[in-house]
Design a protein around this motif. Structure first.
Motif, PDB file in Angstrom:
ATOM      1  N   ALA A   1     -17.275  50.511  64.762  1.00 26.18           N
ATOM      2  CA  ALA A   1     -16.316  49.395  64.002  1.00 26.18           C
ATOM      3  C   ALA A   1     -16.759  49.365  62.763  1.00 26.18           C
ATOM      4  CB  ALA A   1     -16.775  48.163  65.026  1.00 26.18           C
ATOM      5  N   LEU A   2     -18.099  49.381  62.399  1.00 28.56           N
ATOM      6  CA  LEU A   2     -18.632  49.381  61.113  1.00 28.56           C
ATOM      7  C   LEU A   2     -17.938  50.249  60.340  1.00 28.56           C
ATOM      8  CD1 LEU A   2     -22.371  48.143  61.669  1.00 28.56           C
ATOM      9  CD2 LEU A   2     -20.565  46.964  60.728  1.00 28.56           C
TER      10      LEU A   2
ATOM     11  N   LYS B   1     -15.221  52.107  60.664  1.00 29.20           N
ATOM     12  CA  LYS B   1     -13.987  51.850  60.574  1.00 29.20           C
ATOM     13  C   LYS B   1     -13.810  50.785  59.247  1.00 29.20           C
ATOM     14  CE  LYS B   1     -12.197  52.699  64.900  1.00 29.20           C
ATOM     15  NZ  LYS B   1     -11.557  52.345  66.086  1.00 29.20           N
ATOM     16  N   ILE B   2     -14.626  49.786  59.156  1.00 23.96           N
ATOM     17  CA  ILE B   2     -14.572  48.877  58.183  1.00 23.96           C
ATOM     18  C   ILE B   2     -14.764  49.386  56.869  1.00 23.96           C
ATOM     19  CG2 ILE B   2     -15.644  46.705  57.369  1.00 23.96           C
ATOM     20  CD1 ILE B   2     -15.927  45.574  60.175  1.00 23.96           C
ATOM     21  N   LEU B   3     -15.804  50.263  56.811  1.00 19.58           N
ATOM     22  CA  LEU B   3     -16.252  50.897  55.643  1.00 19.58           C
ATOM     23  C   LEU B   3     -15.219  51.891  55.432  1.00 19.58           C
ATOM     24  CD1 LEU B   3     -20.166  51.867  56.234  1.00 19.58           C
ATOM     25  CD2 LEU B   3     -19.149  50.115  54.547  1.00 19.58           C
TER      26      LEU B   3
ATOM     27  N   LEU C   1     -11.810  51.456  55.686  1.00 17.12           N
ATOM     28  CA  LEU C   1     -10.900  50.763  55.255  1.00 17.12           C
ATOM     29  C   LEU C   1     -11.028  50.362  53.832  1.00 17.12           C
ATOM     30  CD1 LEU C   1      -9.936  48.752  58.461  1.00 17.12           C
ATOM     31  CD2 LEU C   1      -8.594  50.310  57.218  1.00 17.12           C
ATOM     32  N   GLY C   2     -12.262  49.707  53.658  1.00 14.31           N
ATOM     33  CA  GLY C   2     -12.735  49.347  52.136  1.00 14.31           C
ATOM     34  C   GLY C   2     -12.520  50.434  51.241  1.00 14.31           C
TER      35      GLY C   2
ATOM     36  N   GLU D   1      -9.018  50.813  50.425  1.00 13.60           N
ATOM     37  CA  GLU D   1      -8.506  50.099  49.355  1.00 13.60           C
ATOM     38  C   GLU D   1      -8.887  49.909  48.101  1.00 13.60           C
ATOM     39  OE1 GLU D   1      -9.626  46.298  51.292  1.00 13.60           O
ATOM     40  OE2 GLU D   1      -7.938  46.384  52.732  1.00 13.60           O
TER      41      GLU D   1
END
Length: 90
Positions: free
Chosen positions: A57-58, A60-62, A64-65, A68
Motif C-alpha cells: 500500500a505504501l 502504491k502511494i509513493l 502515485l505521488g 503526479e
C-alpha cells in the motif's frame, strides 16, 4: 530468506498441517507448496501477510505521488504553508 529450503509437496501439507502452522508462525518464513512438481501456493503467517500488504500500500502511494509529480500535478510546499498561515489569521 531462502524459499528453496521451504518447498514442500502438497502431500506434506496434508499430512503435517499442524506442524507447518507452528513452524511458519514461529519462523515467519513462507513455505512454497508444489503440486505435480510445480509451485502452486505460498503459505505464510498472518502477521507477515499484513506487513506485506501494508508495504505494498505504501509503495502504491509513493508510485502515485511520483506519477503526479511527473505530470506536474503538485504545488510548492512553501505555497501550501503560506495558504495555511493565511487561513489561520483572523
Amino acid at each position: 530468506m531462502k524459499l528453496s529450503s521451504q518447498i514442500k509437496p502438497i502431500s506434506y501439507l496434508k499430512s503435517h498441517t499442524a506442524e507447518i502452522v507452528k513452524t511458519i508462525t514461529e519462523s515467519r518464513e513462507p513455505m512454497v507448496i508444489t503440486q505435480n512438481g510445480e509451485a502452486k501456493l505460498v503459505v505464510m503467517d498472518v502477521k507477515s501477510f499484513e506487513q506485506q500488504e501494508e508495504t505494498m500500500a505504501l509503495l502504491k502511494i509513493l508510485a502515485l505521488g511520483n506519477r503526479e509529480i511527473d505530470e506536474g500535478q503538485f504545488r510548492d510546499a512553501q505555497d501550501v504553508f503560506d495558504k495555511l498561515d493565511q487561513a489561520d489569521q483572523p
